[in-house]
Design a protein around this motif. Structure first.
Motif, PDB file in Angstrom:
ATOM      1  N   LEU A 121       0.836  -1.198   0.000  1.00 54.55           N
ATOM      2  CA  LEU A 121       0.000   0.000   0.000  1.00 54.55           C
ATOM      3  C   LEU A 121       0.874   1.253   0.000  1.00 54.55           C
ATOM      4  O   LEU A 121       2.027   1.210   0.438  1.00 54.55           O
ATOM      5  CB  LEU A 121      -0.930  -0.015   1.219  1.00 54.55           C
ATOM      6  CG  LEU A 121      -1.968  -1.144   1.213  1.00 54.55           C
ATOM      7  CD1 LEU A 121      -2.637  -1.291   2.563  1.00 54.55           C
ATOM      8  CD2 LEU A 121      -3.009  -0.903   0.136  1.00 54.55           C
ATOM      9  N   PRO A 122       0.316   2.383  -0.435  1.00 52.29           N
ATOM     10  CA  PRO A 122       1.143   3.586  -0.583  1.00 52.29           C
ATOM     11  C   PRO A 122       1.416   4.347   0.716  1.00 52.29           C
ATOM     12  O   PRO A 122       2.327   5.172   0.767  1.00 52.29           O
ATOM     13  CB  PRO A 122       0.334   4.456  -1.548  1.00 52.29           C
ATOM     14  CG  PRO A 122      -1.082   4.023  -1.329  1.00 52.29           C
ATOM     15  CD  PRO A 122      -1.015   2.559  -0.997  1.00 52.29           C
ATOM     16  N   TYR A 123       0.643   4.094   1.769  1.00 53.77           N
ATOM     17  CA  TYR A 123       0.784   4.852   3.016  1.00 53.77           C
ATOM     18  C   TYR A 123       0.657   3.925   4.216  1.00 53.77           C
ATOM     19  O   TYR A 123       0.129   2.821   4.106  1.00 53.77           O
ATOM     20  CB  TYR A 123      -0.316   5.926   3.131  1.00 53.77           C
ATOM     21  CG  TYR A 123      -0.394   6.827   1.934  1.00 53.77           C
ATOM     22  CD1 TYR A 123       0.575   7.808   1.711  1.00 53.77           C
ATOM     23  CD2 TYR A 123      -1.424   6.699   1.013  1.00 53.77           C
ATOM     24  CE1 TYR A 123       0.511   8.635   0.599  1.00 53.77           C
ATOM     25  CE2 TYR A 123      -1.488   7.525  -0.108  1.00 53.77           C
ATOM     26  CZ  TYR A 123      -0.520   8.486  -0.300  1.00 53.77           C
ATOM     27  OH  TYR A 123      -0.579   9.295  -1.401  1.00 53.77           O
ATOM     28  N   VAL A 124       1.089   4.411   5.357  1.00 58.49           N
ATOM     29  CA  VAL A 124       0.792   3.744   6.625  1.00 58.49           C
ATOM     30  C   VAL A 124      -0.131   4.694   7.396  1.00 58.49           C
ATOM     31  O   VAL A 124       0.297   5.688   7.955  1.00 58.49           O
ATOM     32  CB  VAL A 124       2.069   3.397   7.441  1.00 58.49           C
ATOM     33  CG1 VAL A 124       2.774   2.212   6.874  1.00 58.49           C
ATOM     34  CG2 VAL A 124       3.018   4.563   7.541  1.00 58.49           C
ATOM     35  N   ASN A 125      -1.404   4.394   7.341  1.00 61.65           N
ATOM     36  CA  ASN A 125      -2.395   5.196   8.042  1.00 61.65           C
ATOM     37  C   ASN A 125      -3.608   4.310   8.348  1.00 61.65           C
ATOM     38  O   ASN A 125      -3.645   3.125   7.975  1.00 61.65           O
ATOM     39  CB  ASN A 125      -2.794   6.434   7.224  1.00 61.65           C
ATOM     40  CG  ASN A 125      -3.344   6.096   5.860  1.00 61.65           C
ATOM     41  OD1 ASN A 125      -3.891   5.019   5.624  1.00 61.65           O
ATOM     42  ND2 ASN A 125      -3.209   7.029   4.920  1.00 61.65           N
ATOM     43  N   THR A 126      -4.570   4.865   9.023  1.00 61.35           N
ATOM     44  CA  THR A 126      -5.746   4.104   9.431  1.00 61.35           C
ATOM     45  C   THR A 126      -6.510   3.564   8.228  1.00 61.35           C
ATOM     46  O   THR A 126      -6.972   2.424   8.243  1.00 61.35           O
ATOM     47  CB  THR A 126      -6.668   4.982  10.301  1.00 61.35           C
ATOM     48  OG1 THR A 126      -5.916   5.441  11.432  1.00 61.35           O
ATOM     49  CG2 THR A 126      -7.877   4.206  10.789  1.00 61.35           C
ATOM     50  N   GLU A 127      -6.630   4.357   7.180  1.00 67.38           N
ATOM     51  CA  GLU A 127      -7.358   3.915   5.983  1.00 67.38           C
ATOM     52  C   GLU A 127      -6.695   2.686   5.347  1.00 67.38           C
ATOM     53  O   GLU A 127      -7.365   1.722   4.981  1.00 67.38           O
ATOM     54  CB  GLU A 127      -7.445   5.055   4.968  1.00 67.38           C
ATOM     55  CG  GLU A 127      -8.233   4.718   3.738  1.00 67.38           C
ATOM     56  CD  GLU A 127      -8.280   5.883   2.752  1.00 67.38           C
ATOM     57  OE1 GLU A 127      -8.444   5.596   1.558  1.00 67.38           O
ATOM     58  OE2 GLU A 127      -8.157   7.043   3.173  1.00 67.38           O
ATOM     59  N   CYS A 128      -5.382   2.716   5.237  1.00 66.03           N
ATOM     60  CA  CYS A 128      -4.663   1.567   4.655  1.00 66.03           C
ATOM     61  C   CYS A 128      -4.730   0.361   5.589  1.00 66.03           C
ATOM     62  O   CYS A 128      -4.866  -0.778   5.121  1.00 66.03           O
ATOM     63  CB  CYS A 128      -3.217   1.939   4.354  1.00 66.03           C
ATOM     64  SG  CYS A 128      -3.062   3.024   2.917  1.00 66.03           S
ATOM     65  N   MET A 129      -4.659   0.592   6.884  1.00 65.44           N
ATOM     66  CA  MET A 129      -4.790  -0.518   7.837  1.00 65.44           C
ATOM     67  C   MET A 129      -6.166  -1.153   7.705  1.00 65.44           C
ATOM     68  O   MET A 129      -6.310  -2.373   7.735  1.00 65.44           O
ATOM     69  CB  MET A 129      -4.547  -0.021   9.267  1.00 65.44           C
ATOM     70  CG  MET A 129      -4.605  -1.102  10.317  1.00 65.44           C
ATOM     71  SD  MET A 129      -3.253  -2.281  10.128  1.00 65.44           S
ATOM     72  CE  MET A 129      -3.580  -3.375  11.499  1.00 65.44           C
ATOM     73  N   ARG A 130      -7.171  -0.333   7.522  1.00 62.49           N
ATOM     74  CA  ARG A 130      -8.534  -0.841   7.334  1.00 62.49           C
ATOM     75  C   ARG A 130      -8.623  -1.682   6.052  1.00 62.49           C
ATOM     76  O   ARG A 130      -9.243  -2.754   6.044  1.00 62.49           O
ATOM     77  CB  ARG A 130      -9.524   0.320   7.286  1.00 62.49           C
ATOM     78  CG  ARG A 130     -10.957  -0.089   7.091  1.00 62.49           C
ATOM     79  CD  ARG A 130     -11.359  -1.018   8.193  1.00 62.49           C
ATOM     80  NE  ARG A 130     -12.681  -1.526   7.958  1.00 62.49           N
ATOM     81  CZ  ARG A 130     -13.405  -2.079   8.882  1.00 62.49           C
ATOM     82  NH1 ARG A 130     -12.945  -2.197  10.107  1.00 62.49           N
ATOM     83  NH2 ARG A 130     -14.588  -2.543   8.605  1.00 62.49           N
ATOM     84  N   LEU A 131      -8.004  -1.217   4.975  1.00 60.29           N
ATOM     85  CA  LEU A 131      -7.985  -1.988   3.721  1.00 60.29           C
ATOM     86  C   LEU A 131      -7.339  -3.352   3.947  1.00 60.29           C
ATOM     87  O   LEU A 131      -7.829  -4.370   3.458  1.00 60.29           O
ATOM     88  CB  LEU A 131      -7.215  -1.239   2.629  1.00 60.29           C
ATOM     89  CG  LEU A 131      -7.884  -0.036   2.006  1.00 60.29           C
ATOM     90  CD1 LEU A 131      -6.893   0.711   1.114  1.00 60.29           C
ATOM     91  CD2 LEU A 131      -9.103  -0.465   1.205  1.00 60.29           C
TER      92      LEU A 131
END
Length: 152
Positions: free
Chosen positions: A32-42
């Motif tokens: 994934l392109p980022y480490v953030n809550t949205e990517c963790m959710r994905l």
């Protein structure tokens, strides 16, 4: 004499989210392109979809995107947070160490895309090699800790 190695300075990043089944050695990963809550959710959605009939206890560290209040857990995934400053207790960290050593040691890539292609192939190899992943991440104490409650 010290050997010379090429260096690679970059300000471009890509990230791998991963989870390993310590009992079977099965690896699930997502670039994934980022480490953030949205990517963790994905990532959690992907793991849940790959294993819809399983109850999963996922060990996570104290990273902000792991413990965000905006991160809703899924019915079949329970997140278990490690104590602070104890990454060596997380089995996936040992998989990342092995991946770096075997696939990225002294490598320089022409672009982030080339690196991601190489990373994707390395993850494919690991996702198909349950025996190697189990040898890295399947520790008797962690398996016992999860199996004893199931046997009672």
């Amino acid at each position: 004499m010290r050997p010379l190695c090429q260096g690679m300075l970059t300000h471009e990043y890509t990230y791998v989210f991963g989870a390993v089944d310590v009992y079977t050695g099965e690896l699930d990963s997502l670039i994934l392109p980022y480490v953030n809550t949205e990517c963790m959710r994905l990532f959690l959605d992907e793991v849940s979809a790959r294993h819809p009939d399983e109850k999963i206890v996922m060990i996570i560290d104290g990273a902000g995107w792991h413990r965000s209040n905006a991160l809703e857990t899924l019915p079949n995934i329970h997140l278990l947070t490690l104590p602070p400053y104890a990454p060596e207790l997380n089995p996936i960290e040992h998989v990342w160490d092995d991946l770096r050593e075997k696939f990225f040691h002294n490598r320089v890539f022409k672009s982030l895309t080339v690196l991601e292609d190489h990373l994707s192939e390395a993850l494919r190899v690991y996702e198909q090699d349950h025996t190697t992943i189990a040898s890295i991440a399947s520790w008797s104490w962690i398996i016992t800790a999860f199996l004893i409650p199931l046997m009672n």
